[in-house]
Design an enzyme around this catalytic site. Structure first.
Site, PDB file in Angstrom:
ATOM      1  N   ASP A  62       6.216   1.198   6.656  1.00 36.95           N
ATOM      2  CA  ASP A  62       4.886   0.596   6.489  1.00 36.95           C
ATOM      3  C   ASP A  62       4.124   1.490   5.513  1.00 36.95           C
ATOM      4  O   ASP A  62       3.545   2.481   5.930  1.00 36.95           O
ATOM      5  CB  ASP A  62       4.196   0.486   7.844  1.00 36.95           C
ATOM      6  CG  ASP A  62       2.762  -0.028   7.761  1.00 36.95           C
ATOM      7  OD1 ASP A  62       2.346  -0.423   6.669  1.00 36.95           O
ATOM      8  OD2 ASP A  62       2.076   0.010   8.796  1.00 36.95           O
ATOM      9  N   GLU A 110      -5.060   1.871   2.743  1.00 35.08           N
ATOM     10  CA  GLU A 110      -5.044   0.622   3.518  1.00 35.08           C
ATOM     11  C   GLU A 110      -5.225   0.943   4.984  1.00 35.08           C
ATOM     12  O   GLU A 110      -5.920   0.248   5.716  1.00 35.08           O
ATOM     13  CB  GLU A 110      -3.725  -0.128   3.287  1.00 35.08           C
ATOM     14  CG  GLU A 110      -3.719  -1.555   3.824  1.00 35.08           C
ATOM     15  CD  GLU A 110      -3.354  -1.676   5.303  1.00 35.08           C
ATOM     16  OE1 GLU A 110      -3.604  -2.733   5.890  1.00 35.08           O
ATOM     17  OE2 GLU A 110      -2.832  -0.687   5.888  1.00 35.08           O
ATOM     18  N   GLU A 111      -4.570   2.026   5.416  1.00 36.80           N
ATOM     19  CA  GLU A 111      -4.579   2.376   6.839  1.00 36.80           C
ATOM     20  C   GLU A 111      -5.913   2.961   7.288  1.00 36.80           C
ATOM     21  O   GLU A 111      -6.120   3.166   8.476  1.00 36.80           O
ATOM     22  CB  GLU A 111      -3.447   3.376   7.146  1.00 36.80           C
ATOM     23  CG  GLU A 111      -2.048   2.874   6.804  1.00 36.80           C
ATOM     24  CD  GLU A 111      -1.542   1.801   7.760  1.00 36.80           C
ATOM     25  OE1 GLU A 111      -2.318   1.346   8.620  1.00 36.80           O
ATOM     26  OE2 GLU A 111      -0.371   1.430   7.622  1.00 36.80           O
ATOM     27  N   ASP A 155       3.254  -6.526   3.672  1.00 38.81           N
ATOM     28  CA  ASP A 155       2.751  -5.480   4.560  1.00 38.81           C
ATOM     29  C   ASP A 155       2.690  -5.963   5.999  1.00 38.81           C
ATOM     30  O   ASP A 155       1.635  -5.926   6.630  1.00 38.81           O
ATOM     31  CB  ASP A 155       1.364  -5.026   4.079  1.00 38.81           C
ATOM     32  CG  ASP A 155       0.828  -3.867   4.901  1.00 38.81           C
ATOM     33  OD1 ASP A 155       1.633  -3.182   5.557  1.00 38.81           O
ATOM     34  OD2 ASP A 155      -0.393  -3.662   4.895  1.00 38.81           O
ATOM     35  N   HIS A 210       3.577   2.478  13.053  1.00 39.01           N
ATOM     36  CA  HIS A 210       2.524   3.344  13.602  1.00 39.01           C
ATOM     37  C   HIS A 210       3.031   4.136  14.807  1.00 39.01           C
ATOM     38  O   HIS A 210       2.247   4.530  15.664  1.00 39.01           O
ATOM     39  CB  HIS A 210       1.257   2.547  13.961  1.00 39.01           C
ATOM     40  CG  HIS A 210       0.598   1.932  12.747  1.00 39.01           C
ATOM     41  ND1 HIS A 210      -0.741   1.609  12.707  1.00 39.01           N
ATOM     42  CD2 HIS A 210       1.087   1.606  11.533  1.00 39.01           C
ATOM     43  CE1 HIS A 210      -1.034   1.096  11.516  1.00 39.01           C
ATOM     44  NE2 HIS A 210       0.075   1.085  10.798  1.00 39.01           N
ATOM     45  N   ASP A 262      -0.220   4.363   1.083  1.00 37.71           N
ATOM     46  CA  ASP A 262      -0.500   5.332   2.148  1.00 37.71           C
ATOM     47  C   ASP A 262       0.208   4.956   3.439  1.00 37.71           C
ATOM     48  O   ASP A 262       0.665   3.819   3.617  1.00 37.71           O
ATOM     49  CB  ASP A 262      -2.013   5.445   2.387  1.00 37.71           C
ATOM     50  CG  ASP A 262      -2.634   4.154   2.907  1.00 37.71           C
ATOM     51  OD1 ASP A 262      -2.338   3.081   2.349  1.00 37.71           O
ATOM     52  OD2 ASP A 262      -3.393   4.218   3.889  1.00 37.71           O
ATOM     53  N   HIS A 285       0.820  -1.215   0.000  1.00 37.31           N
ATOM     54  CA  HIS A 285       0.000   0.000   0.000  1.00 37.31           C
ATOM     55  C   HIS A 285       0.849   1.259   0.000  1.00 37.31           C
ATOM     56  O   HIS A 285       1.938   1.304   0.570  1.00 37.31           O
ATOM     57  CB  HIS A 285      -1.020  -0.002   1.139  1.00 37.31           C
ATOM     58  CG  HIS A 285      -0.472  -0.003   2.533  1.00 37.31           C
ATOM     59  ND1 HIS A 285      -0.139   1.161   3.194  1.00 37.31           N
ATOM     60  CD2 HIS A 285      -0.203  -1.009   3.396  1.00 37.31           C
ATOM     61  CE1 HIS A 285       0.290   0.851   4.421  1.00 37.31           C
ATOM     62  NE2 HIS A 285       0.271  -0.452   4.562  1.00 37.31           N
TER      63      HIS A 285
HETATM   64 ZN   LIG Z   1       0.749  -1.462   6.336  1.00 35.60          ZN
END
Ligand SMILES: [Zn+2]
Length: 388
Positions: free
Chosen positions: A113, A146-147, A170, A359, A85, A83
């Site tokens: 990520d 995705e997030e 991912d 994150h 984003d 992904h």
């Molecule tokens: Zn991810």
């Protein structure tokens, strides 16, 4: 038989990783990232299409679908996905390089990520092409959002794919394959009580906060069992300290590797809310006011559940063995675009690609892990072409 020397260009991996993480791409604002990737992919000889998923989410771009024609036939087509984003904070990213470790100045996430996954895919395909290594048709899906609820993958028309198997890159770790991931339900509850002056006539009110507290206090949350989790994540309500609150909105979720367990946990949470308001009423001026609750449950995604006997697992394990490594399978508590592809009948697993402490602003990547991942993907694609 010895292990063949690596064909992956570590310096190129480093340059491309720093290039891509430096482009901020929070969910719905992946436009610059998509344009950069489109240029890279076209430069590698792909045909690239952008779908309309961006319009559905009010974003800057849709998903990218890049196709590379194979040079060996017959060889099965293969899907690779990551992904574009990232989560925030990601307004501006300042990568800090220390040897093979890349982190940030801690004002933002790194976005490894999922740019570690994107770079590993790009490098594997690049080596395959420049060395003219036999391979089948390749389909790359680079998603948006995705997030924010897998909305890019959900908006992607998988009917456009010929691949029946593939890999999503991912997840943290390296040389590990996620074959099981939970299904998830999102839960919204709104409790309605009755407002009243808290000092003059509290007996004419019904406190929505107190009703919510009763519901949540009796609720099983956190780790329910080895396969199931639940959470109340947001609670919002009330206007002032001197007003009996008439409304509370609550957001939560439940997840489980087992759909029956997910349904049982969700039913339990719903039942706790209903029990907390049942029979709670107040009579004001001859009129009966009854507390009530609305509970909305929405399935966010279906589980990922790939057998260790599945062909994709055998393929990646054989590729790892050829690189002198093992590639264990495991379960995770997080969903990914792999859940969406799997639900639509494509045999996919989620391959670790070296992202760490994701994150958070402490996120980091060891570029050696991205190189190892690119080698594993390259070998997987090579074996896919000879596997029939
Ligand atoms: Zn991810």
């Amino acid at each position: 038989m010895g292990i063949a020397p690596s064909l992956v260009d570590a310096a190129r991996v480093k340059d491309e990783f720093i290039d891509l993480v430096s482009i901020a791409s929070p969910s719905r604002r992946e436009g610059a990232m998509a344009r950069r990737l489109e240029a890279i992919l076209k430069g590698m000889g792909a045909s690239v299409e952008v779908d309309d998923a961006g319009e559905k989410v009010g974003g800057e771009t849709g998903n990218l679908l890049a196709r590379f024609a194979g040079n060996r036939s017959p060889a099965p087509p293969f899907l690779l996905s990551a992904h574009m984003d990232t989560v925030g904070p990601a307004e501006a990213i300042h990568p800090v390089v220390d040897g093979s470790i890349v982190r940030t100045d801690r004002t933002s996430v790194l976005g490894g990520d999922d740019k570690a996954g994107i770079v590993a895919i790009l490098e594997a395909v690049r080596v395959l092409r420049e060395r003219a290594i036999p391979h089948g048709d390749l389909e790359l899906v680079l998603t948006i959002c995705e997030e924010s609820g897998l909305r890019g993958a959900k908006g992607f028309d998988t009917g456009r794919l010929r691949s029946r198997r593939g890999l999503v890159l991912d997840v943290d770790g390296v040389c590990e394959l996620i074959t099981r991931a939970p299904a998830a339900n999102h839960l919204n509850a709104t409790i309605h009580g009755l407002a009243a002056h808290a000092g003059i006539c509290p007996e004419q009110g019904l406190s929505a906060i107190q009703l919510a507290a009763g519901a949540i206090a009796g609720m099983k949350l956190g780790r329910i069992d080895g396969e199931t989790t639940a959470n109340i994540g947001v609670i919002h309500g009330g206007l002032a300290g001197n007003i009996v609150p008439d409304r509370v909105a609550i957001r939560g979720e439940a997840r489980s590797l087992s759909v029956p367990k997910l349904e049982a946990q969700t039913a339990h949470m719903r039942e706790r809310f209903q029990a907390a308001v049942a029979g709670r009423s107040v009579r004001v001026g001859g009129r009966l006011h009854e507390a009530r609750v609305e509970v909305e449950v929405r399935r966010q995604y279906e589980p990922l559940n790939i057998s260790d006997d599945a062909s994709i697992v055998g393929l990646v394990r054989a590729a790892a063995a050829a690189r002198g490594r093992e590639c264990p399978t495991r379960a995770t508590g997080g969903g990914s675009d792999a859940n969406v592809f799997a639900e639509r009948g494509i045999e996919v697993a989620n391959l670790g690609c070296g992202m760490r402490e994701i994150h958070t602003v402490n996120e980091w990547v060891d570029l050696r892990d991205v190189v190892a991942t690119a080698e594993l993907v390259l070998e997987t694609l090579r074996l896919n072409a000879v596997s029939g």
